[in-house]
Enzyme design. Sequence first.
Site, short mmCIF file in Angstrom:
data_model
loop_
_atom_site.label_atom_id
_atom_site.label_comp_id
_atom_site.label_asym_id
_atom_site.label_seq_id
_atom_site.Cartn_x
_atom_site.Cartn_y
_atom_site.Cartn_z
N PRO A 193 0.97 -1.52 0.16
CA PRO A 193 -0.46 -0.02 -0.29
C PRO A 193 0.87 1.57 0.13
CG PRO A 193 -0.38 -1.17 2.03
CD PRO A 193 0.63 -1.85 1.48
N HIS A 415 4.51 22.22 3.96
CA HIS A 415 3.29 22.93 2.59
C HIS A 415 2.55 21.26 1.74
CE1 HIS A 415 4.57 27.21 1.79
NE2 HIS A 415 3.80 26.84 2.70
N GLU A 509 7.94 7.22 8.83
CA GLU A 509 6.80 7.21 9.15
C GLU A 509 6.61 6.21 9.28
OE1 GLU A 509 5.03 9.33 6.38
OE2 GLU A 509 6.43 8.87 4.88
C1 NOJ Z 1 4.29 12.44 4.58
C2 NOJ Z 1 5.35 12.51 5.26
O1 NOJ Z 1 6.28 11.98 4.32
C3 NOJ Z 1 4.69 13.30 6.17
O2 NOJ Z 1 6.58 13.49 6.93
C4 NOJ Z 1 3.58 13.70 6.33
O3 NOJ Z 1 3.60 13.90 8.22
C5 NOJ Z 1 2.26 13.89 6.03
N1 NOJ Z 1 2.72 13.30 4.47
C6 NOJ Z 1 1.71 14.32 6.21
O4 NOJ Z 1 2.13 15.66 4.98
CA CA Z 2 6.93 10.60 3.24
#
Ligand code: NOJ
Ligand code: CA
Length: 700
Positions: A193, A415, A509
Amino acid sequence: MKNTFFSCFFILFLVGFVTAQDLKSPNGNLTMKFHLDQNGTPVYTLNFKQKAVIQESKMGFVIKSDILLNSGFQVAETKFQSENSTWKPVLGEQKEIQNQYNELKVDLVQEKSKRKMSIYFRLFNDGLGFRYEFPVQDNLRHFIIQEETTEFNLTGDHKLFWIPGDYDTNEYSYSTSKISEMQSLVYDATHVPLAAQTTIKNLAAQTPLMLKTNEGIYINIHEAALKNFPAMCLNVNDKTYSLSSHLVPDAVGNKGYIQTGSFTPWRTIVVSDDARNILSSKMILNLNEPCAFDDVSWIKPVKYIGVWWEYFTGGGSTWAYSDNQDVVIGKTDFSKLKPNNTHGANTKHVKEYIDFASLNGFDAVLVEGWNEGWEDNTAFKKEHIYSFTKAYPDFNVKELSDYATKKNVKIIMHHETTSSVSEYERQLKDALTFMVDNNYNAVKTGYVGPIIPRGEHHDGQQMVNHYTYVAKEAAKHKIMVDSHEAVRPTGLHRTYPNWFAQESARGTEFESMEGIHPDHTTILPFTRLMGGPMDYTPGIFQGDLSVYGEKKNKLSTTLVKQLALYVTMYSPLQMAADLPENYIKFNDAFQFIKDVALDWDETYILEAEPGDYITIARKTKGKQEWFVGAITDENSRTALIDFSFLPAGKNFTATIYEDGKTADYKTNPQSYNIRKVTVNSKTKLKQKLASSGGAAISIK
Ligand code: NOJ
Ligand code: CA
């Protein structure tokens, strides 16, 4: 008469007969041979210490409307040139970089059409770079590339560290396999995913691609100075072990709009029989243009915390201010919406982060979810998603800006565009002015999901131009840029040093989502980081997400390996990603994150094997202070740390942060020990690393 005879002879000699040329690296280890084959197709080979690394490989382009720029050529002229100079990066792994190469320029002309193309080969001690030039000429001005036909023909079934070829993402897990095993692994590798994903149908891999031959030669293939051109993926022929360029198309399938009088990016092949030399190679930076800015005094390394991880832990904090999804930017009055009371970026909470940053010496606090527009879960479907100048009602821009200034901390702007790129470009100048007015000096941009204009790809020519446009516009406002989900870097941070970090790979993440493999961070420096610094966002101390609620994720590393990443994953932008409460809890380990430097005089790659382990020492810029990071994959190991990088004849105190005796990333990740030892340039330390563990050392 004599003169005419002579010049006829001279021209004949140049056009048609000079078809083979050799080029040697300054130290003689690498040899590149160029020739035209019987069809007039440019062909190159590359040898390292007398052994073939790249076998006969064709070069060129197929242009739309049946123009072939890959055959029928004659050599019009060849030129040799050498360079040996040094330059200083604004921010970097070392204070000075040597740029030493031998160059061959081959001017080609097609006999019938008189179309011209030139190829520049630069052979460094650490590898080969080559690029094409489309000179201004009578019979060609604007054209559309259908495909680049550059080959990289390998000599066997090498080991490969690869992610699938894709037009939209680099956020895959790495697979390690023989070329011949890729086909059996590619289904699982691609069926994962990811928010935006356009995998190449036939077997293909992303660059930077890391390879190792059976004879122990390390090869890295990537590109340098990607500007006004699509990114290059690599087709893989698993029978002939041949790679060939596969450019990222645009929405209608074209692969690059070219005006003559221009260059392609450099194709790069870094080669060594010692894996450490791959990591210390500066070839990609050397192939980029020097810094484009006169004044760089405003470009600084940044250590930051953020209102960020709390969105990923499952603890309930949200980017969105309300649960009403029918919001429309410019129409909805957000102050009239019912707040959801889980909004993370509220003034009070951000102040707590600013206090923590100030207390612990951080430069900045990233705040995500500060602006209007996060409500709509189906956001990828619409163009007007976010405002980049209007804050949510509970985020007081002025108050927070003043508070941060008082505490000597910057707020990092966020952003997220969800890839609504045309809308972002419409707002960009206002957004940058808003930042300047409110005392921001850095922005994290984001490109989650499919690109609007629809059909465009993250790594196509249009988006490549977009990212550079943002970096340049930001520079006009003295703003530094950290882009997430952008095309993987190609050393452009030399030219635009304010574009000081990128994500463009699977980062921390994913520890809260589908996970990260224990060997991931032993591969990234050999792949993604070859192009430039990564905002990997390490520093997770509480890796068991079940403590927060629903999620069951467990971190793929020990706590100490998280510390070591600050040294092994080079970036002048480093986040301490965990929640402040976890840093308070493990305050003594947190000290390393507070101390570690971000900008360096020297870097020493002490041990390295892709997929297995990395040990790096670095000397802080302008200080008698060093940091060492050692990491390993799922296998515990003993790192041999040779301190001969220290100045001779002097003792230093080293603080060693090490995995505890029973530490193990699965069963006991938080076990660690901190000890102080005396070291000098003769010290050789045997340091035990737990399974997916590490060691972090600070030396003063
Ligand atoms: C993906 C980014 O890698 C992450 O750091 C961020 O928090 C989210 N998008 C939301 O913008
Ligand atoms: Ca990312």
